[in-house]
Design a protein around this motif. Structure first.
Motif, PDB file in Angstrom:
ATOM      1  N   UNK A   4       0.847  -1.181   0.000  1.00 33.29           N
ATOM      2  CA  UNK A   4       0.000   0.000   0.000  1.00 33.29           C
ATOM      3  C   UNK A   4       0.887   1.238   0.000  1.00 33.29           C
ATOM      4  N   UNK A   5       0.400   2.302  -0.635  1.00 31.40           N
ATOM      5  CA  UNK A   5       1.111   3.580  -0.681  1.00 31.40           C
ATOM      6  C   UNK A   5       0.166   4.681  -0.232  1.00 31.40           C
ATOM      7  N   UNK A   6       0.736   5.783   0.202  1.00 27.12           N
ATOM      8  CA  UNK A   6      -0.101   6.909   0.608  1.00 27.12           C
ATOM      9  C   UNK A   6      -0.680   7.583  -0.629  1.00 27.12           C
ATOM     10  N   UNK A   7      -1.845   8.141  -0.491  1.00 29.44           N
ATOM     11  CA  UNK A   7      -2.518   8.795  -1.601  1.00 29.44           C
ATOM     12  C   UNK A   7      -2.012  10.198  -1.874  1.00 29.44           C
ATOM     13  N   UNK A   8      -1.293  10.795  -0.926  1.00 26.47           N
ATOM     14  CA  UNK A   8      -0.873  12.187  -1.083  1.00 26.47           C
ATOM     15  C   UNK A   8       0.357  12.326  -1.990  1.00 26.47           C
ATOM     16  N   UNK A  63      -3.842   5.190   8.453  1.00 27.13           N
ATOM     17  CA  UNK A  63      -4.352   4.064   7.671  1.00 27.13           C
ATOM     18  C   UNK A  63      -5.359   4.490   6.616  1.00 27.13           C
ATOM     19  N   UNK A  64      -6.158   5.488   6.894  1.00 26.98           N
ATOM     20  CA  UNK A  64      -7.171   5.945   5.952  1.00 26.98           C
ATOM     21  C   UNK A  64      -6.567   6.591   4.702  1.00 26.98           C
ATOM     22  N   UNK A  65      -5.324   7.046   4.771  1.00 30.81           N
ATOM     23  CA  UNK A  65      -4.658   7.704   3.640  1.00 30.81           C
ATOM     24  C   UNK A  65      -4.024   6.717   2.673  1.00 30.81           C
ATOM     25  N   UNK A  66      -3.993   5.435   3.004  1.00 32.43           N
ATOM     26  CA  UNK A  66      -3.308   4.442   2.179  1.00 32.43           C
ATOM     27  C   UNK A  66      -4.229   3.859   1.124  1.00 32.43           C
TER      28      UNK A  66
END
Length: 70
Positions: A4-8, A63-66
């Motif tokens: 998983x990667x961050x969305x930002x 966790x919500x940003x991934x």
């Protein structure tokens, strides 16, 4: 191996690996190629609760940003 990667910015990565019969969540920070590339592993934990705590302590994301890596 799931990742998983961050969305930002995509620089914070979580990988899930099976090591000696246990799943390990590995948090890493990657650097862009223009800065030499590379990866800095910030920690490994064995549960999602510990992962959430590691993210809270070491990164600006949670966790919500991934999102799942492509």
């Amino acid at each position: 191996m799931a990742e998983w990667v961050c969305g930002c910015c995509g620089r914070w990565r979580i990988s899930v690996e099976l090591i000696h019969g246990r799943y390990v969540y590995r948090l890493a920070h990657t650097y862009p190629r223009r800065f030499g590339g590379g990866r800095n592993v910030l920690g490994e934990v064995g549960s999602v609760d510990e992962l959430a705590e590691l993210l809270r302590r070491r990164t600006p994301v949670d966790l919500a940003d991934l999102r799942e890596a492509a």
